[in-house]
Each structure stands twice: as structure tokens, then as C-alpha cells.
Motif scaffolding. Sequence first.
Motif, short mmCIF file in Angstrom:
data_model
loop_
_atom_site.label_atom_id
_atom_site.label_comp_id
_atom_site.label_asym_id
_atom_site.label_seq_id
_atom_site.Cartn_x
_atom_site.Cartn_y
_atom_site.Cartn_z
N ARG A 62 0.88 -1.24 0.17
CA ARG A 62 0.02 -0.07 -0.14
C ARG A 62 0.82 1.24 -0.14
N LEU A 63 2.04 1.34 0.82
CA LEU A 63 2.93 2.45 0.83
C LEU A 63 3.33 2.53 -0.68
N ALA A 64 3.99 1.56 -1.23
CA ALA A 64 4.54 1.74 -2.51
C ALA A 64 3.57 2.26 -3.61
N GLN A 65 2.16 1.90 -3.47
CA GLN A 65 1.22 2.28 -4.41
C GLN A 65 0.95 3.73 -4.05
N ARG A 66 0.77 4.24 -2.67
CA ARG A 66 0.52 5.53 -2.45
C ARG A 66 1.78 6.50 -2.91
N ASN A 67 2.87 5.93 -3.00
CA ASN A 67 4.10 6.99 -3.35
C ASN A 67 4.04 6.74 -4.79
N ALA A 68 3.69 5.93 -5.43
CA ALA A 68 3.65 5.62 -7.02
C ALA A 68 2.55 6.68 -7.87
N ILE A 69 1.69 7.10 -7.06
CA ILE A 69 0.64 8.15 -7.51
C ILE A 69 1.00 9.61 -7.77
N PRO A 70 0.96 10.11 -8.99
CA PRO A 70 1.46 11.47 -9.02
C PRO A 70 0.50 12.30 -8.40
N VAL A 71 1.22 13.29 -7.95
CA VAL A 71 0.45 14.66 -7.23
C VAL A 71 -0.03 15.47 -8.26
N VAL A 72 -1.45 15.64 -8.08
CA VAL A 72 -1.91 16.73 -8.94
C VAL A 72 -1.79 18.22 -8.49
N ASN A 73 -1.38 18.98 -9.42
CA ASN A 73 -1.23 20.39 -9.18
C ASN A 73 -2.77 20.96 -9.04
N VAL A 74 -3.36 21.70 -7.98
CA VAL A 74 -4.57 22.04 -7.82
C VAL A 74 -4.82 23.40 -8.67
N GLU A 75 -3.85 24.02 -8.83
CA GLU A 75 -4.08 25.48 -9.69
C GLU A 75 -4.16 25.26 -11.19
N ASP A 76 -3.62 24.13 -11.66
CA ASP A 76 -3.86 23.89 -13.03
C ASP A 76 -5.08 23.07 -13.32
#
Length: 86
Positions: free
Chosen positions: A61-75
Amino acid sequence: MEQLEFFSVPSPCVGVCTVDDKGYCQGCMRKREERFNWLNFSPAQQRHIIKLCKQRYYRKRLAQRNAIPVVNVEDDADLPPQGNLF
């Protein structure tokens, strides 16, 4: 000295019997030999296997969470069709 067991340790199987790329069951996170020899293990060994399965699950689960890209909210171009919910 091993502790006396009054109840059997239930199998952690959840009925999702497919294997991931590392060889672990995707449902219970047991290795092949742990699944096939479950009834031959002592209750202490079974509890240890369940402990290992929990550790494997949390690492996955930790590896999956770290693999998800972070979305820039301003874009706004990266947002889904419903728009920004926050």
C-alpha cells in the motif's frame, strides 16, 4: 515451550486467489508455500505468517501511495470534468 492452543488459527484467505508480480497472493499476501502448507504449520507458525502478510500488505500500500502522481490544484487542465471540488 509452545503454548497450548484451544482454537485453530483461521486461514487468512479472502477468496481472491491471484498472484502478483512478486509471487504473493493478491488477496491474503501469502507466498505459495505458505498457502499450500497452511494446514501443516503449527498455530505459532500460522500467526507468524499472518503477521508477515500484514507487513507485506502495508509495504504494498505504501508503494502504491508513493507511485501516485500529485495533481497540481492550480492547474485546471489536469482536473476531472466536474472541476475542482475544493
